[in-house]
Design a protein around this motif. Sequence first.
Motif, PDB file in Angstrom:
ATOM      1  N   GLU A 156       7.048  11.843   2.644  1.00 31.07           N
ATOM      2  CA  GLU A 156       5.906  12.748   2.769  1.00 31.07           C
ATOM      3  C   GLU A 156       4.832  12.421   1.735  1.00 31.07           C
ATOM      4  OE1 GLU A 156       9.137  13.846   2.464  1.00 31.07           O
ATOM      5  OE2 GLU A 156       9.412  14.295   4.588  1.00 31.07           O
ATOM      6  N   GLU A 157       5.254  12.174   0.506  1.00 26.11           N
ATOM      7  CA  GLU A 157       4.312  11.840  -0.555  1.00 26.11           C
ATOM      8  C   GLU A 157       3.577  10.535  -0.247  1.00 26.11           C
ATOM      9  OE1 GLU A 157       4.210  11.362  -5.412  1.00 26.11           O
ATOM     10  OE2 GLU A 157       6.120  11.146  -4.374  1.00 26.11           O
ATOM     11  N   ALA A 158       4.291   9.540   0.238  1.00 29.47           N
ATOM     12  CA  ALA A 158       3.675   8.256   0.572  1.00 29.47           C
ATOM     13  C   ALA A 158       2.650   8.417   1.693  1.00 29.47           C
ATOM     14  CB  ALA A 158       4.735   7.239   0.962  1.00 29.47           C
ATOM     15  N   HIS A 159       2.993   9.182   2.740  1.00 33.05           N
ATOM     16  CA  HIS A 159       2.054   9.390   3.850  1.00 33.05           C
ATOM     17  C   HIS A 159       0.815  10.156   3.393  1.00 33.05           C
ATOM     18  CE1 HIS A 159       4.197   7.611   7.188  1.00 33.05           C
ATOM     19  NE2 HIS A 159       5.309   8.196   6.795  1.00 33.05           N
ATOM     20  N   GLU A 160       0.995  11.147   2.513  1.00 32.55           N
ATOM     21  CA  GLU A 160      -0.134  11.926   2.010  1.00 32.55           C
ATOM     22  C   GLU A 160      -1.092  11.063   1.198  1.00 32.55           C
ATOM     23  OE1 GLU A 160       1.479  15.185  -0.207  1.00 32.55           O
ATOM     24  OE2 GLU A 160       2.357  16.109   1.579  1.00 32.55           O
ATOM     25  N   GLU A 161      -0.580  10.110   0.455  1.00 31.63           N
ATOM     26  CA  GLU A 161      -1.388   9.298  -0.459  1.00 31.63           C
ATOM     27  C   GLU A 161      -1.937   8.014   0.159  1.00 31.63           C
ATOM     28  OE1 GLU A 161      -2.243  10.128  -3.597  1.00 31.63           O
ATOM     29  OE2 GLU A 161      -1.245  12.055  -3.311  1.00 31.63           O
ATOM     30  N   LEU A 162      -1.493   7.642   1.341  1.00 33.86           N
ATOM     31  CA  LEU A 162      -1.830   6.344   1.926  1.00 33.86           C
ATOM     32  C   LEU A 162      -3.335   6.070   1.949  1.00 33.86           C
ATOM     33  CD1 LEU A 162      -0.882   3.743   3.288  1.00 33.86           C
ATOM     34  CD2 LEU A 162      -0.945   4.967   5.473  1.00 33.86           C
ATOM     35  N   GLN A 163      -4.136   7.019   2.374  1.00 31.69           N
ATOM     36  CA  GLN A 163      -5.579   6.792   2.490  1.00 31.69           C
ATOM     37  C   GLN A 163      -6.235   6.523   1.138  1.00 31.69           C
ATOM     38  OE1 GLN A 163      -7.261  10.046   4.671  1.00 31.69           O
ATOM     39  NE2 GLN A 163      -6.549   9.247   6.629  1.00 31.69           N
ATOM     40  N   GLU A 164      -5.629   6.992   0.057  1.00 36.33           N
ATOM     41  CA  GLU A 164      -6.184   6.783  -1.279  1.00 36.33           C
ATOM     42  C   GLU A 164      -6.144   5.315  -1.707  1.00 36.33           C
ATOM     43  OE1 GLU A 164      -7.628   9.278  -3.019  1.00 36.33           O
ATOM     44  OE2 GLU A 164      -7.189  10.555  -1.303  1.00 36.33           O
ATOM     45  N   TYR A 165      -5.339   4.495  -1.026  1.00 34.83           N
ATOM     46  CA  TYR A 165      -5.170   3.100  -1.418  1.00 34.83           C
ATOM     47  C   TYR A 165      -6.023   2.142  -0.593  1.00 34.83           C
ATOM     48  CZ  TYR A 165      -1.725   4.808  -4.553  1.00 34.83           C
ATOM     49  OH  TYR A 165      -1.112   5.480  -5.584  1.00 34.83           O
ATOM     50  N   GLY A 166      -6.893   2.675   0.245  1.00 33.98           N
ATOM     51  CA  GLY A 166      -7.884   1.883   0.951  1.00 33.98           C
ATOM     52  C   GLY A 166      -7.403   1.218   2.223  1.00 33.98           C
ATOM     53  N   PRO A 167      -8.361   0.592   2.926  1.00 27.82           N
ATOM     54  CA  PRO A 167      -8.034  -0.111   4.175  1.00 27.82           C
ATOM     55  C   PRO A 167      -7.018  -1.227   3.914  1.00 27.82           C
ATOM     56  CG  PRO A 167     -10.409   0.015   3.841  1.00 27.82           C
ATOM     57  CD  PRO A 167      -9.769   0.512   2.589  1.00 27.82           C
ATOM     58  N   GLY A 168      -6.106  -1.380   4.824  1.00 29.33           N
ATOM     59  CA  GLY A 168      -5.106  -2.439   4.695  1.00 29.33           C
ATOM     60  C   GLY A 168      -3.856  -2.030   3.949  1.00 29.33           C
ATOM     61  N   ALA A 169      -3.823  -0.822   3.385  1.00 31.14           N
ATOM     62  CA  ALA A 169      -2.629  -0.353   2.681  1.00 31.14           C
ATOM     63  C   ALA A 169      -1.558   0.019   3.703  1.00 31.14           C
ATOM     64  CB  ALA A 169      -2.971   0.846   1.803  1.00 31.14           C
ATOM     65  N   SER A 170      -0.293  -0.153   3.335  1.00 30.16           N
ATOM     66  CA  SER A 170       0.807   0.146   4.247  1.00 30.16           C
ATOM     67  C   SER A 170       1.969   0.780   3.488  1.00 30.16           C
ATOM     68  CB  SER A 170       1.268  -1.116   4.966  1.00 30.16           C
ATOM     69  OG  SER A 170       1.630  -2.106   4.030  1.00 30.16           O
ATOM     70  N   ILE A 171       2.806   1.506   4.228  1.00 25.24           N
ATOM     71  CA  ILE A 171       3.968   2.174   3.648  1.00 25.24           C
ATOM     72  C   ILE A 171       5.213   1.347   3.965  1.00 25.24           C
ATOM     73  CG2 ILE A 171       5.417   4.236   3.723  1.00 25.24           C
ATOM     74  CD1 ILE A 171       2.915   5.812   4.478  1.00 25.24           C
ATOM     75  N   TRP A 172       6.095   1.255   2.969  1.00 24.38           N
ATOM     76  CA  TRP A 172       7.342   0.496   3.107  1.00 24.38           C
ATOM     77  C   TRP A 172       8.496   1.346   2.600  1.00 24.38           C
ATOM     78  CZ3 TRP A 172       7.373  -4.701   4.765  1.00 24.38           C
ATOM     79  CH2 TRP A 172       6.100  -5.225   5.009  1.00 24.38           C
ATOM     80  N   ARG A 173       9.696   1.126   3.164  1.00 28.06           N
ATOM     81  CA  ARG A 173      10.893   1.836   2.732  1.00 28.06           C
ATOM     82  C   ARG A 173      12.071   0.871   2.702  1.00 28.06           C
ATOM     83  NH1 ARG A 173      14.855   3.721   6.575  1.00 28.06           N
ATOM     84  NH2 ARG A 173      15.194   5.575   5.343  1.00 28.06           N
ATOM     85  N   ARG A 174      13.067   1.236   1.924  1.00 31.32           N
ATOM     86  CA  ARG A 174      14.318   0.481   1.948  1.00 31.32           C
ATOM     87  C   ARG A 174      15.462   1.411   1.578  1.00 31.32           C
ATOM     88  NH1 ARG A 174      14.606  -3.524  -3.316  1.00 31.32           N
ATOM     89  NH2 ARG A 174      14.317  -1.924  -4.890  1.00 31.32           N
ATOM     90  N   GLU A 175      16.580   1.186   2.228  1.00 31.71           N
ATOM     91  CA  GLU A 175      17.797   1.923   1.914  1.00 31.71           C
ATOM     92  C   GLU A 175      18.487   1.192   0.779  1.00 31.71           C
ATOM     93  OE1 GLU A 175      20.091   2.582   5.443  1.00 31.71           O
ATOM     94  OE2 GLU A 175      18.334   3.335   6.520  1.00 31.71           O
ATOM     95  N   VAL A 176      18.896   1.958  -0.220  1.00 33.26           N
ATOM     96  CA  VAL A 176      19.460   1.353  -1.424  1.00 33.26           C
ATOM     97  C   VAL A 176      20.734   2.072  -1.842  1.00 33.26           C
ATOM     98  CG1 VAL A 176      17.226   0.579  -2.311  1.00 33.26           C
ATOM     99  CG2 VAL A 176      18.077   2.828  -2.945  1.00 33.26           C
ATOM    100  N   TYR A 177      21.477   1.404  -2.686  1.00 35.10           N
ATOM    101  CA  TYR A 177      22.551   2.066  -3.409  1.00 35.10           C
ATOM    102  C   TYR A 177      22.385   1.708  -4.868  1.00 35.10           C
ATOM    103  CZ  TYR A 177      24.895  -2.481  -3.227  1.00 35.10           C
ATOM    104  OH  TYR A 177      25.196  -3.811  -3.353  1.00 35.10           O
TER     105      TYR A 177
END
Length: 74
Positions: A27-48
Amino acid sequence: MGLESMPGVEWKIVNAKGKSFAFDSEEEAHEELQEYGPGASIWRREVYRVTLFVTKSLKGWQQVHPPVRQEPAS
């Protein structure tokens, strides 16, 4: 069960210049995405957790597409 085996998800935004910024939730990443300008993208990874501050991922980072906003029907 130790903290080391706890699964989790990490989130980041990568801007058009390739710089990464970490986030605590999707949710935080989606809310902030536009603040990083055109071409910005969201990424995720499952970790341990390997140690207290080190995480490891089996699949690596996967790009996440923002949800499509639907306009209410009139």
